[in-house]
Enzyme design. Sequence first.
Site, mmCIF file in Angstrom:
data_model
loop_
_atom_site.group_PDB
_atom_site.id
_atom_site.type_symbol
_atom_site.label_atom_id
_atom_site.label_comp_id
_atom_site.label_asym_id
_atom_site.label_seq_id
_atom_site.Cartn_x
_atom_site.Cartn_y
_atom_site.Cartn_z
ATOM 1 N N GLY A 138 -3.158 -0.382 -3.809
ATOM 2 C CA GLY A 138 -1.722 -0.066 -3.498
ATOM 3 C C GLY A 138 -1.110 1.305 -3.935
ATOM 4 C CB SER A 151 -1.115 0.023 1.198
ATOM 5 O OG SER A 151 -1.941 0.742 1.153
ATOM 6 C CB CYS A 158 -3.142 8.653 28.944
ATOM 7 S SG CYS A 158 -4.369 9.567 29.647
ATOM 8 N N PRO A 200 -8.266 -0.148 -5.685
ATOM 9 C CG PRO A 200 -8.861 1.798 -7.155
ATOM 10 C CD PRO A 200 -8.834 -0.021 -7.139
HETATM 11 C C1 LIG Z 1 -5.890 -7.006 -0.930
HETATM 12 C C2 LIG Z 1 -5.738 -5.458 -0.819
HETATM 13 N N1 LIG Z 1 -6.614 -4.923 -1.771
HETATM 14 C C3 LIG Z 1 -6.514 -3.432 -1.861
HETATM 15 C C4 LIG Z 1 -5.815 -2.637 -0.973
HETATM 16 C C5 LIG Z 1 -6.247 -1.211 -0.809
HETATM 17 O O1 LIG Z 1 -4.798 -0.997 -0.971
HETATM 18 P P1 LIG Z 1 -4.837 0.986 -1.154
HETATM 19 O O2 LIG Z 1 -5.816 1.591 -0.058
HETATM 20 O O3 LIG Z 1 -3.317 1.189 -0.784
HETATM 21 O O4 LIG Z 1 -5.153 1.114 -2.417
HETATM 22 C C6 LIG Z 1 -5.364 -3.429 0.241
HETATM 23 C C7 LIG Z 1 -4.685 -2.679 1.349
HETATM 24 O O5 LIG Z 1 -4.168 -3.084 2.211
HETATM 25 C C8 LIG Z 1 -5.415 -4.980 0.210
HETATM 26 O O6 LIG Z 1 -4.639 -5.576 1.242
#
Ligand SMILES: Cc1ncc(COP(=O)(O)O)c(C=O)c1O
Length: 422
Positions: A242, A210, A350, A280
């Site tokens: 990612g 990500s 805290c 995404p």
């Molecule tokens: C399998 C999978 N798909 C999609 C995403 C979405 O990633 P991003 O929010 O970075 O686009 C993630 C995030 O960890 C993931 O684990």
Amino acid sequence: MTPLPRHLLPLTADVIGGRLHVGGCDVIELADRYGTPLFVYDEVHLRERAREAVAAFGDGATYASKAFLCRAMAQLVAEEGMGIDVSTGGELHVVLAAGTPSDRITLHGNNKSVDELARALDIGVGRIVVDSFEEIDRIEELVAKGASQPRVFLRVTPGVEAHTHEYVMTGQDDTKFGFGLASGAAHEAVARVRSSEAMELVGIHAHIGSNIFLLSSFEKAIERLAPFVLPLALPELSLGGGLGVAYVEGEEAPTITEWSGVLRRSCAEHGLTAKLVVEPGRSIAAAAALTLYRVGTIKELPDIRTYVSVDGGMSDNPRPVLYGSGYEAFLPRATEAERPLVATVVGKHCESGDILVRDAHLPADLVVGDVLATPVTGAYGHSMASNYNKVPRPPVLFVRDGDVRVVVRREELDDLLALDSD
Ligand SMILES: Cc1ncc(COP(=O)(O)O)c(C=O)c1O
């Protein structure tokens, strides 16, 4: 220090007399009316990003709901033509409550329970991303007992180390996710699933991590995957999510359209013609929102540091604590002001580690009572929020053309007792 870079603000951001407006609303008025902390999402921004994803990937564009989810968000991405992925029974529950058609839902998870799988099969979920041999066993048992046969992806780990924080890196060999290519587990999983009557294999899935800024990381993953994927001749290929986003001054991230161009070109170069699916999350939601806080104390420690305490913290944004993530801070009453004051913006929890912005740049005339904003908090902020120190979670507003929708209400003190037995 320079004013807040404009590209970190949501699409409809407008500065009128120094004051920030988003979605046609004065954000300080929103803070006064709805209280702080407060998540404000620019609905036009969310829709624009979703449309960009659909223009680039068609119905293969699937929103990763873990980035930010509530009923209104699930409805918004469906209206714009995106599918949606969920990684727990809880996310599935919310998405179903939003009315998302089952065939547009993809179920993820490295440890799906029998109950989660049973519900997914029961509603006829669009795709299950199979992550382990135990999961294959569980699906076979459920189908043997009468559940319908699902369409599945197999999640594989191509052995690529994306340039990102190690906690959000998932494509390397040493990971809890998926079946390794290098170990041969991926080949074995394909053989198991293909010989099973209980599920139909429609594609391979790989998500390498990500907040990735270098598109070459995705090219590397495709290069590694191609020799494995090509001979299988499956109709679909999911490359996960990612794509990174800019959080702070000096950062620039590729657009969804640029990402799509690189993925498509790279797939074509390796002879991969399967329908592309992507997931995404951050690149849809992150820059659409900002969080508004109220400054409560300003503590100057001479020759050491100035602490600016706000009324939220690690409970509404754990990313700085979890990943050391950086953010900008600014005052929406003076959006374009110079920011010469260097201070550490901290929350009210805290923990000394309850830091939101370590070296924030702020206007010199900052005072107690000011509304302070952190931009680019639309992803993995509200969705990772907690009740630590019994701090109620903030509400979420969608703003558009001067209209405000409270899509998630503020937690009340009595909500903190809702689960306790008498
Ligand atoms: C399998 C999978 N798909 C999609 C995403 C979405 O990633 P991003 O929010 O970075 O686009 C993630 C995030 O960890 C993931 O684990």
